[in-house]
Scaffold this motif. Structure first.
Motif, PDB file in Angstrom:
ATOM      1  N   GLN A   1       0.847  -1.182   0.000  1.00 35.13           N
ATOM      2  CA  GLN A   1       0.000   0.000   0.000  1.00 35.13           C
ATOM      3  C   GLN A   1       0.888   1.239   0.000  1.00 35.13           C
ATOM      4  O   GLN A   1       1.690   1.435   0.885  1.00 35.13           O
ATOM      5  N   LEU A   2       0.714   2.075  -1.008  1.00 36.80           N
ATOM      6  CA  LEU A   2       1.501   3.291  -1.100  1.00 36.80           C
ATOM      7  C   LEU A   2       0.903   4.359  -0.213  1.00 36.80           C
ATOM      8  O   LEU A   2      -0.313   4.502  -0.149  1.00 36.80           O
ATOM      9  N   ARG A   3       1.747   5.095   0.466  1.00 39.54           N
ATOM     10  CA  ARG A   3       1.285   6.162   1.345  1.00 39.54           C
ATOM     11  C   ARG A   3       2.079   7.425   1.048  1.00 39.54           C
ATOM     12  O   ARG A   3       3.302   7.402   0.958  1.00 39.54           O
ATOM     13  N   LEU A   4       1.364   8.533   0.906  1.00 36.67           N
ATOM     14  CA  LEU A   4       1.970   9.824   0.632  1.00 36.67           C
ATOM     15  C   LEU A   4       1.552  10.789   1.729  1.00 36.67           C
ATOM     16  O   LEU A   4       0.357  10.927   2.010  1.00 36.67           O
ATOM     17  N   VAL A   5       2.504  11.469   2.330  1.00 34.56           N
ATOM     18  CA  VAL A   5       2.207  12.412   3.402  1.00 34.56           C
ATOM     19  C   VAL A   5       2.939  13.717   3.129  1.00 34.56           C
ATOM     20  O   VAL A   5       4.171  13.757   3.123  1.00 34.56           O
ATOM     21  N   GLU A   6       2.159  14.767   2.926  1.00 33.41           N
ATOM     22  CA  GLU A   6       2.735  16.085   2.652  1.00 33.41           C
ATOM     23  C   GLU A   6       2.980  16.865   3.938  1.00 33.41           C
ATOM     24  O   GLU A   6       2.302  16.654   4.949  1.00 33.41           O
ATOM     25  N   SER A   7       3.911  17.804   3.848  1.00 33.77           N
ATOM     26  CA  SER A   7       4.164  18.746   4.931  1.00 33.77           C
ATOM     27  C   SER A   7       4.815  19.982   4.343  1.00 33.77           C
ATOM     28  O   SER A   7       5.213  19.990   3.173  1.00 33.77           O
ATOM     29  N   GLY A   8       4.902  21.029   5.162  1.00 35.01           N
ATOM     30  CA  GLY A   8       5.612  22.228   4.734  1.00 35.01           C
ATOM     31  C   GLY A   8       4.730  23.391   4.346  1.00 35.01           C
ATOM     32  O   GLY A   8       5.232  24.480   4.066  1.00 35.01           O
ATOM     33  N   GLY A   9       3.421  23.178   4.303  1.00 30.63           N
ATOM     34  CA  GLY A   9       2.539  24.287   3.980  1.00 30.63           C
ATOM     35  C   GLY A   9       2.507  25.304   5.104  1.00 30.63           C
ATOM     36  O   GLY A   9       3.056  25.084   6.188  1.00 30.63           O
ATOM     37  N   GLY A  10       1.875  26.424   4.834  1.00 25.24           N
ATOM     38  CA  GLY A  10       1.776  27.464   5.855  1.00 25.24           C
ATOM     39  C   GLY A  10       1.269  28.752   5.269  1.00 25.24           C
ATOM     40  O   GLY A  10       0.784  28.784   4.136  1.00 25.24           O
ATOM     41  N   SER A  11       1.380  29.803   6.052  1.00 28.15           N
ATOM     42  CA  SER A  11       0.938  31.127   5.644  1.00 28.15           C
ATOM     43  C   SER A  11       2.144  32.035   5.487  1.00 28.15           C
ATOM     44  O   SER A  11       2.956  32.146   6.408  1.00 28.15           O
ATOM     45  N   VAL A  12       2.237  32.663   4.319  1.00 29.31           N
ATOM     46  CA  VAL A  12       3.342  33.585   4.049  1.00 29.31           C
ATOM     47  C   VAL A  12       2.783  34.821   3.358  1.00 29.31           C
ATOM     48  O   VAL A  12       1.653  34.817   2.875  1.00 29.31           O
ATOM     49  N   GLN A  13       3.589  35.853   3.291  1.00 31.91           N
ATOM     50  CA  GLN A  13       3.213  37.054   2.567  1.00 31.91           C
ATOM     51  C   GLN A  13       3.693  36.956   1.124  1.00 31.91           C
ATOM     52  O   GLN A  13       4.559  36.137   0.788  1.00 31.91           O
ATOM     53  N   THR A  14       3.144  37.796   0.290  1.00 30.25           N
ATOM     54  CA  THR A  14       3.568  37.864  -1.108  1.00 30.25           C
ATOM     55  C   THR A  14       5.075  38.014  -1.202  1.00 30.25           C
ATOM     56  O   THR A  14       5.671  38.809  -0.474  1.00 30.25           O
ATOM     57  N   GLY A  15       5.665  37.206  -2.068  1.00 26.71           N
ATOM     58  CA  GLY A  15       7.114  37.216  -2.223  1.00 26.71           C
ATOM     59  C   GLY A  15       7.825  36.226  -1.330  1.00 26.71           C
ATOM     60  O   GLY A  15       9.046  36.039  -1.452  1.00 26.71           O
ATOM     61  N   GLY A  16       7.082  35.578  -0.459  1.00 27.49           N
ATOM     62  CA  GLY A  16       7.678  34.628   0.473  1.00 27.49           C
ATOM     63  C   GLY A  16       8.022  33.299  -0.173  1.00 27.49           C
ATOM     64  O   GLY A  16       7.768  33.069  -1.360  1.00 27.49           O
ATOM     65  N   THR A  17       8.589  32.431   0.648  1.00 28.96           N
ATOM     66  CA  THR A  17       9.080  31.135   0.185  1.00 28.96           C
ATOM     67  C   THR A  17       8.565  30.015   1.078  1.00 28.96           C
ATOM     68  O   THR A  17       8.477  30.180   2.304  1.00 28.96           O
ATOM     69  N   LEU A  18       8.230  28.886   0.441  1.00 28.77           N
ATOM     70  CA  LEU A  18       7.877  27.668   1.170  1.00 28.77           C
ATOM     71  C   LEU A  18       8.496  26.480   0.448  1.00 28.77           C
ATOM     72  O   LEU A  18       8.664  26.500  -0.776  1.00 28.77           O
TER      73      LEU A  18
END
Length: 123
Positions: A1-18
């Motif tokens: 069974q394949l499992r995918l788990v994302e992380s790293g999202g969030g709230s940033v201002q215009t021009g920001g980086t994630l």
């Protein structure tokens, strides 16, 4: 069974980086992996794809700002997002299992999906 788990999202201002990360566990085909997103009230759209030869595809909205990559062990998929804009606000999904020939744009038929990570960009 394949499992995918994302992380790293969030709230940033215009021009920001994630930097989004996706842990891929279980056997799967490396033919085509990708990141897709869906904003409220809008259809899901492809953001970036990478095939087994590490050839990449980017949606026009992501070109020159986003970079898709994966580690050599093919257990992690990444999306580096620079110069973020409010239009990038969406739920971002990691996906795997599409056919090699579909990894060139549009919406490949990915067999496996993560649950998503929210990205919010404020002006």
């Amino acid at each position: 069974q394949l499992r995918l788990v994302e992380s790293g999202g969030g709230s940033v201002q215009t021009g920001g980086t994630l930097r989004l990360s996706c842990v891929v566990s279980g056997y799967y085909s490396t033919s085509c992996l990708g990141w897709l997103r869906q904003a409220p009230g809008k259809e899901r759209e492809g953001v970036a794809y990478i095939n087994r030869f590490n050839k990449t595809f980017y949606a026009d909205s992501a070109k020159d700002r986003f970079t898709i990559s994966r580690n050599d062990a093919e257990t992690m998929l990444y999306l580096q997002m620079d110069n973020l804009k409010p239009d990038d606000t969406a739920m971002y999904y990691c996906a795997a299992g599409a056919a090699y020939g579909d990894c060139v744009g549009g919406l490949p038929e990915f067999r496996y999906w993560g649950r998503g990570t929210q990205v919010t960009v404020s002006s």
